[in-house]
Design a protein around this motif. Structure first.
Motif: not given
Length: 421
Positions: A46, A39, A25-26, A234, A252, A28, A43, A147, A22
């Motif tokens: 993923e 971007k 996202g961080t 998502t 977020v 990226i 991507s 996180y 998980n």
């Protein structure tokens, strides 16, 4: 076998992979800032994670009993330990691709092995359901902890700083310690495979599982559950930002309520499932999800942006809608547990492989459908659409329970449970 030590090893493994899986996202965000990657290029991380999970699960799930569940988990931990060390030692975008490719391959091995190992520990179906719920709860705790762990190493004053890569020294150390813990823990894998079966027969036996009515109904239930969870999870940050008019950072942060709800719900269900039957619990959870959607989404209409917005004056929907995670939390672990505990131990690995494949398909489908509807209409309509799969799961669980009860009857043909038939 000392169950507490084995369970501790399984929970530690899931915690590690929760953080790594998980973090995409961080990462990226960080590779865009640190390496100047676009971007669209970033991507692809993923895909580097998800595609290997499905492919490796399909290819090796039926063979893991032959290789050994403990060996598979040790290999998975060794892979992610090495990949984590590469991140700070060789800072580059291709290293990030390698990391998530490695995490995907390793998780495919680990998830099948972990779920199959629980079947070796559980005394009965209620114990199995409790263990799986607790395991998935620990996974969500890892998501939340990840996180905060990554944020501790990010230098907000210098977006181009590579200081965030130092988090991988910590993650590599955690992986290595988990490897040692598992390596020094005994795991009795007796009964996990039929002696004399060829690898090809074991592979086709996994494919034949899909033809069973019980498995088909289970796959439908799992597919639509993951579709809901990934669709909401998502797109909830975007919903918070565009519909509830929250600032990006706050959008977020508000989504963490959803993850916290999943963690609390699964840990709580881990204790509850030892005492109550799964069917009324899951029906109650699905009804509560539908009621929450119907009550909350009208509160999200007509919201106008505020110049100064904080947690004290944020729309009430920002706090209530993420609580859907609390009610959906027990569903996925419970149906997985019921399915696995209805099968002989030697079929747990193959069944978990199918679970991983269809879960990945459900997650991807849910995210795509929600995003498409979100863009074509709006976020409220996209989330209202979740009522459809909720209804499908309610219906499928009715037939799932009947199928499980048929399997449990003394007159149920033993040949139906044999992978060699």
């Amino acid at each position: 076998m000392k169950n507490p030590r084995v369970l501790l090893s399984l929970f530690a493994i899931y915690l590690v992979f929760a953080i790594l899986l998980n973090s995409v996202g961080t990462v990226i965000l960080q590779v865009i800032n640190t390496y100047g990657v676009s971007k669209s290029a970033a991507s692809v991380l993923e895909g580097f994670k998800d595609i290997p999970i499905g492919i490796v699960s399909f290819l090796v799930a039926s063979q893991l009993p032959r290789f050994g569940f403990k060996n598979a988990m040790l290999v998975g931990l060794a892979i992610v330990t090495a990949a984590s060390l590469c991140m700070p030692l060789v800072p580059a975008f291709w290293t990030a691709k390698l990391l998530f490719f490695s995490v995907g391959v390793a998780f495919a091995l680990v998830k099948v092995a972990v779920y199959s190992s629980i079947g070796l520990l559980a005394r009965d179906r209620k114990t199995h359901a409790s263990m799986v719920n607790t395991l998935e709860g620990v996974f969500m705790v890892g998501v939340l902890g990840g996180y905060w762990l990554f944020s501790a190493f990010i230098d907000s004053s210098d977006p181009e700083s590579t200081a965030w890569l130092n988090v991988y020294w910590v993650l590599a150390a955690i992986c290595a310690l988990t490897f040692v813990l598992l390596w020094t823990t005994a795991l009795d894998e007796t009964g996990t495979r039929i002696e004399g079966e060829s690898p090809m027969r074991e592979f086709f036996a996994m494919l034949r599982l899909v033809a069973r009515p019980l498995v088909c109904i289970y796959i439908i239930s799992a597919f639509f559950y993951v579709l809901i969870e990934q669709g909401i999870g998502t797109w909830l940050p975007t919903f918070n930002n565009e519909i509830l008019k929250l600032p990006p950072a706050m959008s977020v942060q508000a989504t963490s309520i959803f993850a916290a709800g999943l963690a609390i719900g699964r840990l709580g269900a881990g204790a509850m499932m030892r005492r109550v039957h799964w069917y009324p619990v899951l029906n109650g959870c699905l009804v509560a999800m539908a009621v929450l959607i119907l009550l909350t989404l009208p509160l999200a209409e007509g919201i106008v942006p505020k110049a100064e917005i904080n947690w004290l004056n944020a729309p009430v929907a920002a706090f209530i809608l993420p609580l859907i995670g609390l009610f959906m939390a027990p569903i996925y672990p419970a149906i997985n547990s019921v399915m696995l505990s209805s099968l002989p131990k030697h079929q747990h690995s193959a069944m978990t492989g199918l679970l991983v494949i269809f879960s990945a398909l459900g997650g991807t489908t849910g995210s795509l459908i929600t995003g498409t509807v979100f863009e074509a209409f709006d976020g409220r309509f996209a989330f209202y659409l979740s009522l459809v799969p909720i209804g499908v799961i309610l219906l499928s669980l009715f037939f799932f329970r009947r199928a499980v009860e048929r399997v449990g009857r003394p007159d149920y043909p033993e040949a139906a449970l044999s992978s060699s038939q």
